[in-house]
Each structure stands twice: as structure tokens, then as C-alpha cells.
Design a protein around this motif. Structure first.
Motif, PDB file in Angstrom:
ATOM      1  N   GLN A  83       0.848  -1.189   0.000  1.00 31.58           N
ATOM      2  CA  GLN A  83       0.000   0.000   0.000  1.00 31.58           C
ATOM      3  C   GLN A  83       0.889   1.246   0.000  1.00 31.58           C
ATOM      4  N   ALA A  84       0.548   2.186  -0.850  1.00 30.34           N
ATOM      5  CA  ALA A  84       1.300   3.437  -0.931  1.00 30.34           C
ATOM      6  C   ALA A  84       0.321   4.540  -1.318  1.00 30.34           C
ATOM      7  N   PRO A  85       0.657   5.779  -0.991  1.00 29.25           N
ATOM      8  CA  PRO A  85      -0.248   6.871  -1.377  1.00 29.25           C
ATOM      9  C   PRO A  85      -0.281   7.082  -2.890  1.00 29.25           C
ATOM     10  N   THR A  86       0.832   6.809  -3.564  1.00 32.86           N
ATOM     11  CA  THR A  86       0.895   6.907  -5.022  1.00 32.86           C
ATOM     12  C   THR A  86       1.881   5.867  -5.550  1.00 32.86           C
ATOM     13  N   TYR A  87       1.761   5.605  -6.849  1.00 33.13           N
ATOM     14  CA  TYR A  87       2.601   4.609  -7.511  1.00 33.13           C
ATOM     15  C   TYR A  87       3.153   5.201  -8.801  1.00 33.13           C
ATOM     16  N   GLU A  88       4.219   4.583  -9.292  1.00 35.69           N
ATOM     17  CA  GLU A  88       4.784   4.945 -10.589  1.00 35.69           C
ATOM     18  C   GLU A  88       4.980   3.672 -11.398  1.00 35.69           C
ATOM     19  N   ALA A  89       4.854   3.803 -12.713  1.00 37.93           N
ATOM     20  CA  ALA A  89       5.102   2.679 -13.617  1.00 37.93           C
ATOM     21  C   ALA A  89       5.437   3.242 -14.991  1.00 37.93           C
ATOM     22  N   CYS A  90       5.978   2.368 -15.823  1.00 42.47           N
ATOM     23  CA  CYS A  90       6.298   2.737 -17.198  1.00 42.47           C
ATOM     24  C   CYS A  90       5.611   1.743 -18.134  1.00 42.47           C
ATOM     25  N   LEU A  91       4.998   2.267 -19.175  1.00 43.20           N
ATOM     26  CA  LEU A  91       4.379   1.470 -20.230  1.00 43.20           C
ATOM     27  C   LEU A  91       5.128   1.818 -21.511  1.00 43.20           C
ATOM     28  N   ARG A  92       5.818   0.828 -22.074  1.00 40.43           N
ATOM     29  CA  ARG A  92       6.685   1.074 -23.237  1.00 40.43           C
ATOM     30  C   ARG A  92       6.231   0.218 -24.415  1.00 40.43           C
ATOM     31  N   PHE A  93       6.013   0.866 -25.550  1.00 39.13           N
ATOM     32  CA  PHE A  93       5.625   0.185 -26.780  1.00 39.13           C
ATOM     33  C   PHE A  93       6.861   0.071 -27.666  1.00 39.13           C
ATOM     34  N   VAL A  94       7.177  -1.165 -28.067  1.00 39.35           N
ATOM     35  CA  VAL A  94       8.423  -1.431 -28.781  1.00 39.35           C
ATOM     36  C   VAL A  94       8.158  -2.259 -30.036  1.00 39.35           C
ATOM     37  N   LEU A 111      10.578  -3.586  -1.964  1.00 43.74           N
ATOM     38  CA  LEU A 111      10.198  -3.962  -0.610  1.00 43.74           C
ATOM     39  C   LEU A 111      11.368  -4.572   0.146  1.00 43.74           C
ATOM     40  N   ALA A 112      12.235  -5.269  -0.573  1.00 41.81           N
ATOM     41  CA  ALA A 112      13.402  -5.847   0.090  1.00 41.81           C
ATOM     42  C   ALA A 112      14.300  -4.738   0.634  1.00 41.81           C
ATOM     43  N   LEU A 113      14.356  -3.629  -0.099  1.00 48.28           N
ATOM     44  CA  LEU A 113      15.183  -2.508   0.335  1.00 48.28           C
ATOM     45  C   LEU A 113      14.422  -1.563   1.256  1.00 48.28           C
ATOM     46  N   GLY A 114      13.123  -1.714   1.315  1.00 51.52           N
ATOM     47  CA  GLY A 114      12.285  -0.769   2.039  1.00 51.52           C
ATOM     48  C   GLY A 114      11.995   0.414   1.138  1.00 51.52           C
ATOM     49  N   PHE A 115      10.909   1.088   1.389  1.00 57.15           N
ATOM     50  CA  PHE A 115      10.608   2.262   0.579  1.00 57.15           C
ATOM     51  C   PHE A 115      10.027   3.337   1.468  1.00 57.15           C
ATOM     52  N   ASP A 116      10.219   4.556   1.038  1.00 61.69           N
ATOM     53  CA  ASP A 116       9.732   5.713   1.766  1.00 61.69           C
ATOM     54  C   ASP A 116       8.236   5.854   1.496  1.00 61.69           C
ATOM     55  N   PRO A 117       7.392   5.714   2.515  1.00 56.31           N
ATOM     56  CA  PRO A 117       5.949   5.792   2.291  1.00 56.31           C
ATOM     57  C   PRO A 117       5.477   7.165   1.819  1.00 56.31           C
ATOM     58  N   GLU A 118       6.344   8.154   1.896  1.00 54.83           N
ATOM     59  CA  GLU A 118       5.989   9.488   1.402  1.00 54.83           C
ATOM     60  C   GLU A 118       6.282   9.635  -0.092  1.00 54.83           C
ATOM     61  N   GLU A 119       7.014   8.687  -0.646  1.00 53.52           N
ATOM     62  CA  GLU A 119       7.376   8.723  -2.060  1.00 53.52           C
ATOM     63  C   GLU A 119       6.522   7.734  -2.841  1.00 53.52           C
ATOM     64  N   PRO A 120       6.324   7.972  -4.141  1.00 52.93           N
ATOM     65  CA  PRO A 120       5.592   6.992  -4.951  1.00 52.93           C
ATOM     66  C   PRO A 120       6.324   5.647  -4.958  1.00 52.93           C
ATOM     67  N   LEU A 121       5.567   4.586  -4.954  1.00 49.77           N
ATOM     68  CA  LEU A 121       6.132   3.238  -5.018  1.00 49.77           C
ATOM     69  C   LEU A 121       6.246   2.848  -6.486  1.00 49.77           C
ATOM     70  N   TYR A 122       7.468   2.563  -6.925  1.00 48.42           N
ATOM     71  CA  TYR A 122       7.682   2.207  -8.324  1.00 48.42           C
ATOM     72  C   TYR A 122       7.279   0.753  -8.540  1.00 48.42           C
ATOM     73  N   LEU A 123       6.304   0.531  -9.430  1.00 49.41           N
ATOM     74  CA  LEU A 123       5.799  -0.815  -9.702  1.00 49.41           C
ATOM     75  C   LEU A 123       6.666  -1.575 -10.699  1.00 49.41           C
ATOM     76  N   GLY A 124       7.201  -0.878 -11.695  1.00 49.98           N
ATOM     77  CA  GLY A 124       8.025  -1.536 -12.699  1.00 49.98           C
ATOM     78  C   GLY A 124       7.644  -1.097 -14.100  1.00 49.98           C
ATOM     79  N   ASP A 125       8.045  -1.924 -15.071  1.00 47.13           N
ATOM     80  CA  ASP A 125       7.861  -1.598 -16.485  1.00 47.13           C
ATOM     81  C   ASP A 125       7.046  -2.674 -17.185  1.00 47.13           C
ATOM     82  N   VAL A 126       6.122  -2.235 -18.015  1.00 42.26           N
ATOM     83  CA  VAL A 126       5.382  -3.124 -18.913  1.00 42.26           C
ATOM     84  C   VAL A 126       5.855  -2.792 -20.318  1.00 42.26           C
ATOM     85  N   ILE A 127       6.334  -3.812 -21.027  1.00 42.75           N
ATOM     86  CA  ILE A 127       6.855  -3.646 -22.381  1.00 42.75           C
ATOM     87  C   ILE A 127       5.938  -4.423 -23.327  1.00 42.75           C
TER      88      ILE A 127
END
Length: 174
Positions: free
Chosen positions: A41-52, A83-99
Motif C-alpha cells: 500500500q502506498a499513497p501513489t505509484y509509478e510505472a512505465c508502459l513502453r511500446f516497442v 520492498l526488500a530494500l524498504g521504501f519511503d511511504p511518502e514517495e511513490p512506489l515504483y511498480l516496474g515496467d510493462v513492455i
């Protein structure tokens, strides 16, 4: 305020229609966030959607999955690492990349629009970023059902070839 900050990258020569990716993926994430594990759970998230193109996705598929062929969609989930490194709950949680390979999606879009296929694949990729997988028919059926639900949420028709798979009950065979 949006729950998801989405970066969309067009790294292929195919011209794609301008679709509301940010809105759609944000709506999907908002829909499923209550079901996410507490530590995701996070207040916001980040992700990348890449078309290749096929060449780029084939290289990624070869490098990361040892499969030397193009595929339709790859998802590089960052949650486990974050999550293994821990994350700052005040920062967006980076979900990853969809290619997504646009040429492969085009080949798969038989009987329906390319846009529909791309939306279907983006939903599939987002689910992978959120920890979903399909190692067996039961989990695949659950994933396809969620994708169908999300496409309905944004008023995009489900690709016809997937309707058959979604409506089929999982096999009881091992």
C-alpha cells in the motif's frame, strides 16, 4: 489526484492512436489497490508502459527469459526489489515496467482492433507488476477474468479470442 504516475514511451515506428493510458491504468490500480498486500500500500505509484518493436522485445525476452523470440508483453516488476530494500511511504512506489511489442500485438489482433489488443496486454502487464502470475490454469483464469473486468471498466471490448478462455472453467487436470 491520480494514484498512478504513468510514463508512456513509444519506442517503435508504428503509429499508435492517442489512448488515455494514464487514466485507464490509474482506474485499474484504484480498483485493485484495496486487495493489495498491506506492505504494497502506498499513497501513489509509478510505472512505465513502453511500446516497442519485435527486435527490442526479442532481445529482452532472450536476455531475461532465455527465449530467443518475440513475445507480446513483458513485465518487469520492481515491487519485490523495492520492498526488500524498504521504501519511503511518502514517495511513490515504483511498480516496474510493462513492455508491449506492437508488431506482435498487431499479429494477435485478428478479428478485433489493435487498440483492443494493446489495452488487453497492458492490463495483463499491470497485473504482473502487482504480483499476479499464471503458472496454472486456475490462476490464468483468474487473471483473464480480472483483465476482462478492467476492460469493461474502461469500456473497451474484450478481444474475442480471450472471451472463450475467460468463459472456460479451469481444467481439473494436473
Amino acid at each position: 489526484m491520480a494514484l498512478l504516475d504513468l510514463t508512456v514511451q513509444m519506442a517503435c515506428s508504428d503509429r499508435l492512436p492517442d489512448l488515455p493510458w494514464q487514466d485507464w491504468l490509474d482506474r485499474w490500480l484504484t480498483d485493485i489497490q484495496p486487495q493489495l498486500p498491506e506492505d504494497w500500500q502506498a499513497p501513489t505509484y509509478e510505472a512505465c508502459l513502453r511500446f516497442v518493436d519485435d527486435a527490442e522485445i526479442q532481445q529482452l525476452n532472450r536476455d531475461y527469459r532465455q527465449l530467443d523470440k518475440p513475445t507480446d508483453v513483458l513485465a518487469f516488476a520492481a515491487l519485490e526489489d523495492e520492498l526488500a530494500l524498504g521504501f519511503d511511504p511518502e514517495e511513490p512506489l515504483y511498480l516496474g515496467d510493462v513492455i508491449i511489442s506492437v508488431p506482435t500485438a498487431q499479429r494477435q489482433a485478428q478479428g478485433h482492433a489493435l487498440e483492443t489488443e494493446l489495452v488487453w496486454l497492458s492490463a495483463h502487464g499491470l497485473l504482473h507488476l502487482l504480483g499476479w502470475d499464471h503458472p496454472n490454469e486456475e490462476q490464468l483464469a483468474a487473471m483473464l477474468t480480472q483483465q476482462e473486468r478492467w476492460l469493461q471498466l474502461v469500456a473497451v471490448p474484450v478481444p474475442p479470442r480471450w472471451l472463450d478462455e475467460v468463459s472456460q472453467p479451469p481444467s481439473s487436470e494436473p
